[in-house]
Write a protein that holds these residues in place. Sequence first.
Motif, short mmCIF file in Angstrom:
data_model
loop_
_atom_site.label_atom_id
_atom_site.label_comp_id
_atom_site.label_asym_id
_atom_site.label_seq_id
_atom_site.Cartn_x
_atom_site.Cartn_y
_atom_site.Cartn_z
N PRO A 108 -9.84 7.68 1.77
CA PRO A 108 -10.38 6.70 1.06
C PRO A 108 -10.17 5.16 1.41
CG PRO A 108 -8.28 8.18 0.11
CD PRO A 108 -8.57 8.29 1.53
N LEU A 109 -11.25 4.52 1.05
CA LEU A 109 -11.05 2.94 1.19
C LEU A 109 -9.92 2.24 0.58
CD1 LEU A 109 -12.75 0.74 2.73
CD2 LEU A 109 -14.07 0.41 0.55
N LEU A 110 -9.70 2.72 -0.71
CA LEU A 110 -8.80 2.15 -1.36
C LEU A 110 -7.74 3.02 -2.07
CD1 LEU A 110 -7.25 -0.65 -2.71
CD2 LEU A 110 -8.57 0.21 -4.77
N GLU A 111 -6.58 3.22 -1.97
CA GLU A 111 -5.73 4.07 -2.49
C GLU A 111 -4.49 3.36 -3.20
OE1 GLU A 111 -3.56 8.44 -1.40
OE2 GLU A 111 -4.73 7.12 0.13
N THR A 112 -4.06 3.71 -4.27
CA THR A 112 -2.71 3.42 -4.87
C THR A 112 -1.93 4.52 -4.99
OG1 THR A 112 -3.28 3.46 -7.13
CG2 THR A 112 -3.86 1.47 -6.09
N ARG A 113 -0.48 4.42 -4.69
CA ARG A 113 0.42 5.42 -4.97
C ARG A 113 1.74 4.93 -5.52
NH1 ARG A 113 0.67 7.11 1.62
NH2 ARG A 113 -1.53 7.95 1.78
N HIS A 114 2.02 5.59 -6.90
CA HIS A 114 2.95 5.46 -7.60
C HIS A 114 3.10 3.58 -7.90
CE1 HIS A 114 4.09 9.18 -6.54
NE2 HIS A 114 4.13 8.91 -5.31
N LEU A 115 2.07 3.22 -8.25
CA LEU A 115 1.78 1.78 -8.19
C LEU A 115 2.54 1.08 -9.71
CD1 LEU A 115 0.85 -0.81 -7.20
CD2 LEU A 115 -1.20 -0.63 -8.23
N SER A 116 3.15 0.53 -9.79
CA SER A 116 3.76 -0.13 -10.96
C SER A 116 3.60 -1.51 -10.99
CB SER A 116 5.17 0.26 -11.18
OG SER A 116 5.28 1.60 -11.32
N ALA A 117 3.67 -2.42 -11.93
CA ALA A 117 3.50 -3.89 -11.94
C ALA A 117 3.84 -4.47 -13.49
CB ALA A 117 2.23 -4.21 -11.75
N HIS A 118 4.40 -5.47 -13.30
CA HIS A 118 4.52 -6.21 -14.61
C HIS A 118 3.67 -7.35 -14.81
CE1 HIS A 118 8.47 -3.95 -14.44
NE2 HIS A 118 8.95 -4.46 -15.47
N TYR A 119 3.42 -7.79 -16.13
CA TYR A 119 2.43 -8.90 -16.47
C TYR A 119 3.05 -9.64 -17.66
CZ TYR A 119 -1.70 -11.34 -17.21
OH TYR A 119 -2.67 -12.47 -17.39
N ARG A 120 3.14 -10.84 -17.49
CA ARG A 120 3.63 -11.61 -18.59
C ARG A 120 5.12 -11.34 -19.08
NH1 ARG A 120 -1.61 -13.56 -21.72
NH2 ARG A 120 -2.73 -14.92 -20.07
N GLY A 121 5.82 -10.57 -18.11
CA GLY A 121 7.24 -9.91 -18.54
C GLY A 121 7.27 -8.90 -18.97
N LEU A 122 6.10 -8.19 -19.08
CA LEU A 122 5.95 -6.54 -19.77
C LEU A 122 5.64 -5.79 -18.65
CD1 LEU A 122 4.30 -7.52 -23.12
CD2 LEU A 122 6.82 -7.16 -22.82
N ALA A 123 5.98 -4.48 -18.86
CA ALA A 123 5.57 -3.36 -17.88
C ALA A 123 4.27 -3.12 -18.21
CB ALA A 123 6.50 -2.17 -17.92
N ALA A 124 3.15 -3.22 -17.12
CA ALA A 124 1.85 -2.98 -17.45
C ALA A 124 1.15 -1.75 -16.72
CB ALA A 124 1.22 -4.37 -17.12
#
Length: 238
Positions: A6-22
Motif C-alpha cells: 500500500p502507498l498509505l496504510e493505517t493500523r488501529h488508528l485512533s484520534a481525538h478532536y476537540r476533546g472527543l474521541a473521533a
Amino acid sequence: MADERPLLETRHLSAHYRGLAALHGVDLAIAPGEIVAVVGANGAGKSTLLRAIAGQVATAGEILFDGKPIARLAPHRISRLGVALVPEGRRLFPRLAVEDNLRLGAYARRGPERFRPLDLVFALFPRLRERLRQRAETLSGGEQQMLAIGRALMTAPRLLMLDEPSQGIMPRLVDDIFAAIARIRASGVTILIVEQRLVETLAIADRAYVMQTGRIVLAGAAAEIAGNAEVRRAYLGM
C-alpha cells in the motif's frame, strides 16, 4: 486492492478532536494509483481521518506512507514526503492573487522543476490561467475549489486527499471537479476522497470505506457499495 505494498496504510488508528474521541481503531489501505472514497454521515469522523493522516491531529496507532511510519511527523514533513490535503473550506489566501496562491504551494520545493506542476494545473483548470492576477476572494466557489486543488498539486503529491471538494460549488461546476479528479489519478496521483455527493464519488472511486461513529463498518468495491440498497439505506442515508 492490488497485491503491491500500500502507498498509505493505517493500523488501529485512533484520534481525538476537540476533546472527543473521533476515530476508533481505523484500519485502511490504499494502493498506488487508486481512488478510494471514505463515506458516511456527518460526524462519522471522515474529516478527522484526513487530518490525522496529514499530521494535524494527535493519534494513537500507526500510519504508514510507502511503508514508513509518519504518525509522529510534523505536517510540513508529511507534506514533503508527498501527502497533500485539500481541506474542507479550501483555506486559501483570499487577498493574494491566484498566481501567488499557486506558487505558495511549491514553497518547499527546490530546483528548476519547482513550478512544473503548473502545466498540469492549467490543463485541468484553464479558468485559473485566465484569472492569474485576480485575488482569490473574487473567485466563485467552484473556481476557489479549483485553486485549492491546484495549490495542493503544486506540492507534486503522490497522495492527494480531498475533503468535500464539491461543497459550496454551483451544480454546473461539480461535474468539472469530478472530471478533474479522475484526470489527476490518470496523471499518476493516488487519491483519498471524503465527499457527501455519494453517487458521483462512488462512480469514480475504485473502493470505498464506510465510516460510522469513528469506525470502519464496511469496506469493498465502490460499485458494490453503490449498488447495495440496504447498505445505502443503513449507513449512507440514501
